[in-house]
Design a protein around this motif. Sequence first.
Motif, PDB file in Angstrom:
ATOM      1  N   ARG A  39      35.556  63.601  44.485  1.00 47.41           N
ATOM      2  CA  ARG A  39      35.909  64.900  43.897  1.00 47.41           C
ATOM      3  C   ARG A  39      36.343  66.039  44.998  1.00 47.41           C
ATOM      4  O   ARG A  39      36.391  65.473  46.124  1.00 47.41           O
ATOM      5  CB  ARG A  39      34.522  65.387  43.418  1.00 47.41           C
ATOM      6  N   GLU A  41      36.210  69.893  44.975  1.00 47.96           N
ATOM      7  CA  GLU A  41      35.670  71.070  43.860  1.00 47.96           C
ATOM      8  C   GLU A  41      36.503  72.180  44.434  1.00 47.96           C
ATOM      9  O   GLU A  41      36.623  73.328  43.838  1.00 47.96           O
ATOM     10  CB  GLU A  41      34.365  71.301  44.156  1.00 47.96           C
ATOM     11  N   PRO A  88      41.629  62.531  45.464  1.00 47.09           N
ATOM     12  CA  PRO A  88      40.681  63.185  44.371  1.00 47.09           C
ATOM     13  C   PRO A  88      41.050  62.690  42.988  1.00 47.09           C
ATOM     14  O   PRO A  88      42.221  62.184  42.486  1.00 47.09           O
ATOM     15  CB  PRO A  88      41.149  64.647  44.455  1.00 47.09           C
TER      16      PRO A  88
END
Length: 153
Positions: A39, A41, A88
Motif C-alpha cells: 500500500r 497511502e 504499490p
Amino acid sequence: MSITVRIQPDDFDPAAEVAQLTEGRPEIGAVVTFTGLCRDEEGRLAALELEHYPGMAEAEILRIAEEAGTRWPLEGITVIHRHGKLAPGANIVLVITTSSHRTAAFEAAEFLMDYLKTRAPFWKKEWLADGTSGEWVEARDHDDTAAERWQTA
C-alpha cells in the motif's frame, strides 16, 4: 493436514492456490484467505523492497504453520510471501486456512498473519517516488499488541 510454504519473487493467484488446496477435499467446510497488498497511502512510494534469509524464513513460517495446526482443527494451510521490490498495489502475502468449520479457519488465519507481521524474518525498505531510498520499516506497536493475544503460558 497439508501445509505449503513458499517464499518467491513471482506473483501468485489466490484463486488457483485455493483450488489446489481444496480440490477433492469434501471434508473442508471453510476456506479463509487473506491477501496482503503493497500500500501507498501517501502517494510517495515507488516500491517496497522485502528481504529475507532463504531457508530460515521458510523454516520459521513452517514452524508457526505447524503450531497453528496444533491449536485448531485445520485441514490445510498455504502461506506464500513474496520478496524483492514490489510496486504499490502488488500482492505481498497470501494466507489460506481450511477447516471443517469457519471459526478455526478464521482464527488460524489471524494467528498466522499476526505472526508474519511481527516475528517472521523479513525486512522491508521503502523506495520513494523521488528516486531515493527511504527508511527500513519498523514494526508497529498495534501489530505487537495483536500478536500478544496468541501467547500461551
